[in-house]
Design a protein around this motif. Sequence first.
Motif, PDB file in Angstrom:
ATOM      1  N   THR A   9       0.839  -1.196   0.000  1.00 41.25           N
ATOM      2  CA  THR A   9       0.000   0.000   0.000  1.00 41.25           C
ATOM      3  C   THR A   9       0.878   1.252   0.000  1.00 41.25           C
ATOM      4  N   VAL A  10       0.229   2.420  -0.094  1.00 39.24           N
ATOM      5  CA  VAL A  10       0.968   3.687  -0.055  1.00 39.24           C
ATOM      6  C   VAL A  10       1.641   3.866   1.301  1.00 39.24           C
ATOM      7  N   HIS A  11       1.046   3.289   2.358  1.00 35.18           N
ATOM      8  CA  HIS A  11       1.682   3.360   3.678  1.00 35.18           C
ATOM      9  C   HIS A  11       3.014   2.619   3.666  1.00 35.18           C
ATOM     10  N   ASP A  12       3.057   1.487   2.960  1.00 30.59           N
ATOM     11  CA  ASP A  12       4.305   0.724   2.854  1.00 30.59           C
ATOM     12  C   ASP A  12       5.367   1.525   2.092  1.00 30.59           C
ATOM     13  N   ILE A  13       4.941   2.230   1.047  1.00 30.92           N
ATOM     14  CA  ILE A  13       5.890   3.070   0.283  1.00 30.92           C
ATOM     15  C   ILE A  13       6.480   4.129   1.205  1.00 30.92           C
ATOM     16  N   ALA A  14       5.607   4.835   1.939  1.00 30.39           N
ATOM     17  CA  ALA A  14       6.062   5.912   2.823  1.00 30.39           C
ATOM     18  C   ALA A  14       7.044   5.399   3.866  1.00 30.39           C
ATOM     19  N   ALA A  47      15.910  14.108  -5.587  1.00 27.14           N
ATOM     20  CA  ALA A  47      16.469  13.015  -4.779  1.00 27.14           C
ATOM     21  C   ALA A  47      15.371  12.288  -4.000  1.00 27.14           C
ATOM     22  N   THR A  48      14.406  13.052  -3.469  1.00 24.73           N
ATOM     23  CA  THR A  48      13.292  12.444  -2.731  1.00 24.73           C
ATOM     24  C   THR A  48      12.409  11.639  -3.674  1.00 24.73           C
ATOM     25  N   ARG A  49      12.160  12.199  -4.845  1.00 29.71           N
ATOM     26  CA  ARG A  49      11.351  11.470  -5.840  1.00 29.71           C
ATOM     27  C   ARG A  49      12.017  10.145  -6.204  1.00 29.71           C
ATOM     28  N   ASP A  50      13.348  10.179  -6.395  1.00 29.24           N
ATOM     29  CA  ASP A  50      14.079   8.946  -6.721  1.00 29.24           C
ATOM     30  C   ASP A  50      13.947   7.926  -5.601  1.00 29.24           C
ATOM     31  N   ARG A  51      13.983   8.388  -4.331  1.00 30.01           N
ATOM     32  CA  ARG A  51      13.877   7.479  -3.184  1.00 30.01           C
ATOM     33  C   ARG A  51      12.503   6.818  -3.136  1.00 30.01           C
ATOM     34  N   VAL A  52      11.465   7.623  -3.406  1.00 30.69           N
ATOM     35  CA  VAL A  52      10.107   7.068  -3.412  1.00 30.69           C
ATOM     36  C   VAL A  52       9.943   6.065  -4.552  1.00 30.69           C
ATOM     37  N   GLU A  53      10.451   6.402  -5.728  1.00 37.10           N
ATOM     38  CA  GLU A  53      10.324   5.487  -6.867  1.00 37.10           C
ATOM     39  C   GLU A  53      11.108   4.206  -6.634  1.00 37.10           C
ATOM     40  N   LYS A  76      11.020  -1.561  -5.070  1.00 40.72           N
ATOM     41  CA  LYS A  76      11.492  -2.558  -4.113  1.00 40.72           C
ATOM     42  C   LYS A  76      10.352  -3.389  -3.548  1.00 40.72           C
ATOM     43  N   ILE A  77       9.226  -2.738  -3.190  1.00 44.03           N
ATOM     44  CA  ILE A  77       8.135  -3.486  -2.554  1.00 44.03           C
ATOM     45  C   ILE A  77       7.127  -4.021  -3.569  1.00 44.03           C
ATOM     46  N   GLY A  78       7.321  -3.648  -4.858  1.00 45.70           N
ATOM     47  CA  GLY A  78       6.433  -4.170  -5.889  1.00 45.70           C
ATOM     48  C   GLY A  78       5.058  -3.542  -5.908  1.00 45.70           C
ATOM     49  N   PHE A  79       4.983  -2.279  -5.524  1.00 46.68           N
ATOM     50  CA  PHE A  79       3.690  -1.576  -5.537  1.00 46.68           C
ATOM     51  C   PHE A  79       3.243  -1.331  -6.976  1.00 46.68           C
TER      52      PHE A  79
END
Length: 342
Positions: free
Chosen positions: A4-9, A32-38, A43-46
Motif C-alpha cells: 500500500t501507499v503506507h508501505d511506500i512511505a 532526490a526524494t522522488r528517486d527514493r520514493v520510486e 522494491k516493494i512491488g507496488f
Amino acid sequence: MRPTVHDIAETAGVSLATVDRVLNRRPGVRAATRDRVEAAIKKIGFVRDMAAANLAKSRIYPLVFVLPRGNNSFMEGLKFEVEQAVARSAQERTSVTLREVPRFDGPSLAAALDKLVFDPPAGVAVVAVDHQLVHDAIAKLKDCGVAIVTLVSDLPSSPRDHFAGVDNIAAGRTAGSLMGRFLAGRAGKVAVVAGSMLVGDHRDRLEGFRKSLGELNASLEILPAMEGQDDPEQVHGLVSECLGREKQLAGIYSLGAGNRGLIRALGDMAPTESRPVVIAHELTPHTRLALQSGLIDAVLNQDAGHEVRSAIRVLKARADGSDVIDAQERIRIDIFLKDNLP
C-alpha cells in the motif's frame, strides 16, 4: 497482501503526502526524494492503476505544445493539428495550450520552457533545438515530474521521455536512395538546402542522405549544405545563386522547409536550361503543385496529425505511469511522386 501507499512511505522514509505527490506527478518534491520514493515503489512491488484512478477522478491533463513561429507551411500544418487537439480537449480530458517561439532560437525556446517550471503541466511537447540551455530547461521540467515529448526534431541526449517524429536518418537515406536512382550513371554535383544545423532532424537527414547517395553513386559530389533558415526568401536567394554558379548541378535535396523559395527559383530557370532532379520534404499545397508540374520529382512526408495525437497519447501515458504502445506511436515516412498523390 498487496503493498500500500503506507508501505511506500515507510520504506522511503517520507510522508504520505510526499508519496501522493510522486504518484500523481505533482511538483514540490526534490529530485532526490522522488528517486527514493520510486526506488521504494520498485522494491516493494507496488502497482497502481493510474489510468483507472485518473479516469475515476475525471482528471484533466494540462499539456503544453511549444512550436516555432514563422513562415513555414509544415509548421503551420502542425500548429493547425495542435489547434484541433485544443478543440477536442473536453472529450480527451486534456487542457492543451499552444506557445510559439522564434524558430531555431535556443535561448528563446529555453526561456519558454523555464517559465513552465513555476506552474508545471502534466506534459510538454516541444520542437527541439540543440542548445545547452534547452537541455537544461528540459532537465528542470523533468525534475518537476513533467513528461517531455520532443516533436519533429529530437534531442536524444536529453532526459526527454519520447520522440514523436520520423526516423530522420532513415528519411535522409531514403532521399539519397531516390536521388541515386534518379541520377543512375550520371556525374555532377548535388546541392543541399537545409533550414539550420542547430536542429537534429536536419543534421540526421543530411547524414543519412550523404551515406546513402555515396553508396549508390560515388561520382556525384554533394555540395556543402546551404542554410536557408526555413525562410522562402532566403531559400530563393541561395538556390538562385547556386543554379547560376554550378553548371554541373545534377540534383537538389531540400531537407527542410522554405520550399516556396526553392520552387520559385526553379520556375525562374530558362526553358533551355537543364533542370536538376529535386527531392523535398513535406507535402504542402506548394510542393503538391510543384510535383504535378514536374519542378519537384519526389516528396517525403510525415503525418503532422499523427505526430500531435501520438504526443498527447504518450504524455497522458507517462502521467499515468502506464506503458506506451510502440507500434501505435511509430511515425512512417511517406514517399510521393506525381503519380501517387492522394
